[in-house]
Design a protein around this motif. Sequence first.
Motif, mmCIF file in Angstrom:
data_model
loop_
_atom_site.group_PDB
_atom_site.id
_atom_site.type_symbol
_atom_site.label_atom_id
_atom_site.label_comp_id
_atom_site.label_asym_id
_atom_site.label_seq_id
_atom_site.Cartn_x
_atom_site.Cartn_y
_atom_site.Cartn_z
ATOM 1 N N PRO A 169 -74.908 71.677 67.302
ATOM 2 C CA PRO A 169 -75.287 72.349 67.776
ATOM 3 C C PRO A 169 -75.586 73.355 66.066
ATOM 4 C CG PRO A 169 -74.021 73.516 67.656
ATOM 5 C CD PRO A 169 -73.474 71.878 67.835
ATOM 6 N N LEU A 170 -76.491 72.731 65.186
ATOM 7 C CA LEU A 170 -76.292 73.285 63.383
ATOM 8 C C LEU A 170 -77.056 74.087 63.175
ATOM 9 C CD1 LEU A 170 -75.809 69.655 61.779
ATOM 10 C CD2 LEU A 170 -74.231 70.724 62.442
ATOM 11 N N THR A 171 -78.020 73.786 63.881
ATOM 12 C CA THR A 171 -78.718 75.712 63.424
ATOM 13 C C THR A 171 -78.421 76.569 64.593
ATOM 14 O OG1 THR A 171 -79.968 74.955 64.704
ATOM 15 C CG2 THR A 171 -80.540 74.400 62.353
ATOM 16 N N SER A 172 -77.265 76.926 65.567
ATOM 17 C CA SER A 172 -76.726 77.948 66.078
ATOM 18 C C SER A 172 -76.731 78.947 65.570
ATOM 19 C CB SER A 172 -76.818 76.992 67.406
ATOM 20 O OG SER A 172 -76.658 76.415 68.543
ATOM 21 N N ILE A 194 -79.373 64.136 54.238
ATOM 22 C CA ILE A 194 -78.015 64.083 53.927
ATOM 23 C C ILE A 194 -77.495 65.226 53.512
ATOM 24 C CG2 ILE A 194 -76.028 62.993 53.297
ATOM 25 C CD1 ILE A 194 -76.586 60.260 53.797
ATOM 26 N N LYS A 195 -78.321 65.521 52.316
ATOM 27 C CA LYS A 195 -77.583 67.386 51.678
ATOM 28 C C LYS A 195 -77.893 67.828 52.437
ATOM 29 C CE LYS A 195 -78.783 65.556 47.202
ATOM 30 N NZ LYS A 195 -79.788 65.944 46.060
ATOM 31 N N LYS A 196 -78.484 68.445 53.558
ATOM 32 C CA LYS A 196 -78.921 69.580 54.894
ATOM 33 C C LYS A 196 -77.815 69.525 55.691
ATOM 34 C CE LYS A 196 -83.985 69.606 54.240
ATOM 35 N NZ LYS A 196 -85.075 69.866 55.290
ATOM 36 N N ILE A 197 -77.219 68.381 56.163
ATOM 37 C CA ILE A 197 -76.711 67.988 57.327
ATOM 38 C C ILE A 197 -74.874 68.397 56.713
ATOM 39 C CG2 ILE A 197 -75.770 65.284 56.704
ATOM 40 C CD1 ILE A 197 -75.207 65.826 59.926
ATOM 41 N N HIS A 198 -74.652 67.888 54.963
ATOM 42 C CA HIS A 198 -73.569 68.595 54.413
ATOM 43 C C HIS A 198 -73.414 70.060 54.720
ATOM 44 C CE1 HIS A 198 -71.232 64.653 53.071
ATOM 45 N NE2 HIS A 198 -71.929 64.157 52.904
ATOM 46 N N SER A 199 -74.876 70.687 54.485
ATOM 47 C CA SER A 199 -74.443 72.144 53.870
ATOM 48 C C SER A 199 -74.568 72.305 54.880
ATOM 49 C CB SER A 199 -75.583 72.465 53.794
ATOM 50 O OG SER A 199 -75.753 72.080 52.088
ATOM 51 N N ALA A 200 -74.737 72.114 56.676
ATOM 52 C CA ALA A 200 -74.707 72.862 57.779
ATOM 53 C C ALA A 200 -72.672 72.456 57.860
ATOM 54 C CB ALA A 200 -75.796 72.198 58.539
ATOM 55 N N LEU A 201 -72.629 71.725 57.638
ATOM 56 C CA LEU A 201 -70.904 70.898 58.463
ATOM 57 C C LEU A 201 -69.775 72.266 57.601
ATOM 58 C CD1 LEU A 201 -71.731 67.857 59.426
ATOM 59 C CD2 LEU A 201 -71.361 69.482 61.229
ATOM 60 N N TYR A 225 -61.856 73.998 58.304
ATOM 61 C CA TYR A 225 -60.938 73.539 58.371
ATOM 62 C C TYR A 225 -61.191 72.173 58.300
ATOM 63 C CZ TYR A 225 -56.273 71.657 58.492
ATOM 64 O OH TYR A 225 -54.476 70.991 58.238
ATOM 65 N N GLY A 226 -62.735 71.617 58.733
ATOM 66 C CA GLY A 226 -62.904 70.407 58.422
ATOM 67 C C GLY A 226 -63.204 69.597 57.419
ATOM 68 N N GLU A 227 -63.171 68.119 57.030
ATOM 69 C CA GLU A 227 -63.567 67.779 56.101
ATOM 70 C C GLU A 227 -64.409 66.149 55.896
ATOM 71 O OE1 GLU A 227 -59.568 67.854 52.985
ATOM 72 O OE2 GLU A 227 -59.085 67.049 55.356
ATOM 73 N N TYR A 228 -65.605 66.493 55.069
ATOM 74 C CA TYR A 228 -66.142 64.437 55.723
ATOM 75 C C TYR A 228 -65.286 63.204 55.335
ATOM 76 C CZ TYR A 228 -69.647 61.493 53.523
ATOM 77 O OH TYR A 228 -70.062 60.242 53.504
ATOM 78 N N VAL A 229 -65.572 62.665 56.105
ATOM 79 C CA VAL A 229 -64.236 61.427 55.325
ATOM 80 C C VAL A 229 -65.506 60.586 54.823
ATOM 81 C CG1 VAL A 229 -63.130 59.586 57.053
ATOM 82 C CG2 VAL A 229 -63.146 62.188 57.918
ATOM 83 N N GLU A 230 -65.189 59.875 53.818
ATOM 84 C CA GLU A 230 -65.842 58.682 53.177
ATOM 85 C C GLU A 230 -65.690 57.626 53.630
ATOM 86 O OE1 GLU A 230 -67.577 57.771 48.230
ATOM 87 O OE2 GLU A 230 -66.337 60.261 48.910
ATOM 88 N N ILE A 231 -66.763 56.330 54.100
ATOM 89 C CA ILE A 231 -65.816 55.336 54.441
ATOM 90 C C ILE A 231 -66.207 54.997 53.177
ATOM 91 C CG2 ILE A 231 -66.023 53.612 55.852
ATOM 92 C CD1 ILE A 231 -64.253 56.789 57.298
ATOM 93 N N LYS A 232 -65.091 54.051 51.958
ATOM 94 C CA LYS A 232 -65.782 53.649 50.853
ATOM 95 C C LYS A 232 -65.992 51.871 51.488
ATOM 96 C CE LYS A 232 -62.783 56.238 48.159
ATOM 97 N NZ LYS A 232 -61.895 56.342 47.323
#
Length: 297
Positions: free
Chosen positions: A62-65, A102-109, A281-288
Motif C-alpha cells: 500500500p505505497l500510496t496509502s 524503480i526510482k518511484k518505488i525506492h522513494s515510496a519505500l 528501519y528497512g533497507e534496500y537489498v541489492e542483489i549483485k
Amino acid sequence: MAYIIENAHVLKGEKRKDVCLLIEGNRISSSRASFKMYNHLRMDAGNYIMTPCHVLLDFNLPLTSTFEQRKAYYLENFIKKGCTTVLTSVRITREKQLSSEIKKIHSALLDCPLDYVIGVKIPTTLLTSNFIRKCKREKVPVIFVEVTSAAELVKIPWGWVKEAMFPYNCPLVPIFQNPDKRLKRLWIEMMDSANLPSLKEEVQESHPLDRTVLEKIGIFPKKSNLHDGGEVSYNFYLKDSETVKMVESELFTKHNSCLLITMHKGKIIRAGKQVSYRPGYGEYVEIKTPSFYQSLT
C-alpha cells in the motif's frame, strides 16, 4: 555486545539442528555444538524453535496509502508473522518506464520497516534483448512474466534473451494468466530448451519463499540466513509436542500463535504481544549476482 545463544533448535526448511550460536555485534560470528570456554552472557533457547526470519512476496504493497494504513498493513501481514524482508515489484508495460518506476518505488519505500527486494513484472511482449539489458543495468534480480498464451511464448527469441541476460542472469518467473496445464508445460519446455535462469512454477504471495527460490533470486544468503557471518535476524516459536515436529512452512501457516520473538538485524521487534514498529528501519537489498549461491541439497 557479544553473547551466546545456547541449546538453539534451529529449523531451516525441513531440517532441524541443535547448535549454539556466538553473536558478536549484529552478526552470527560462529555456530557449533558448544562454547564451553567462553565467558560471554548466555541465553538458553531450549524452550523454542528457532527459524530464520521469513521472506514474503507481495505485489500490492500500500505505497500510496496513509501512514496509519501502511503501518497496519506491515504489522498484520509481515511483522506479526515473523517476516522482515519483502520481495515486491514494479509493473512495466514500456521499456522507457523502467528507470523512473524503480526510482518511484525506492522513494515510496523510504519509511518501510522491512528490508525489501525489488523485481519487475512485465507482459511477454517486453521480453526483448534491449529490455533485459536495461534490467541488468538496474540490477533487477527477478523478472515476473505474465504468461497469457502459447502463441506469445513461441514468438519470443529465447536465444537472444539468454545472451542479453549474461552474466547477471536474473531468473524469469511465470505468472500464468489462466490455469491451462499445457501452457505451464510449454513454459517449462521453453526454459529447459534455452537453458534459461528461471523458476518452473509460480511463486505464491504471502507465503514464505523456500530456499531454492531465495537462492535463485539471490536473496539467500543475504537474508533468511542463520549461518556463520549472517545477520542476527531470527524467530523464536514456542516449542511443544506439535511444533517440534513441524517444518518451517507449517510453523508459519498453522502455528503463528506460537511465534513469541522476532529479531531483525539485532533489534527485537516482537516480544510476546509487544510489537515494535520502526519506520525507515528497512533497507534496500541489492542483489549483485542472482543464483551466486546454490546449495547442494
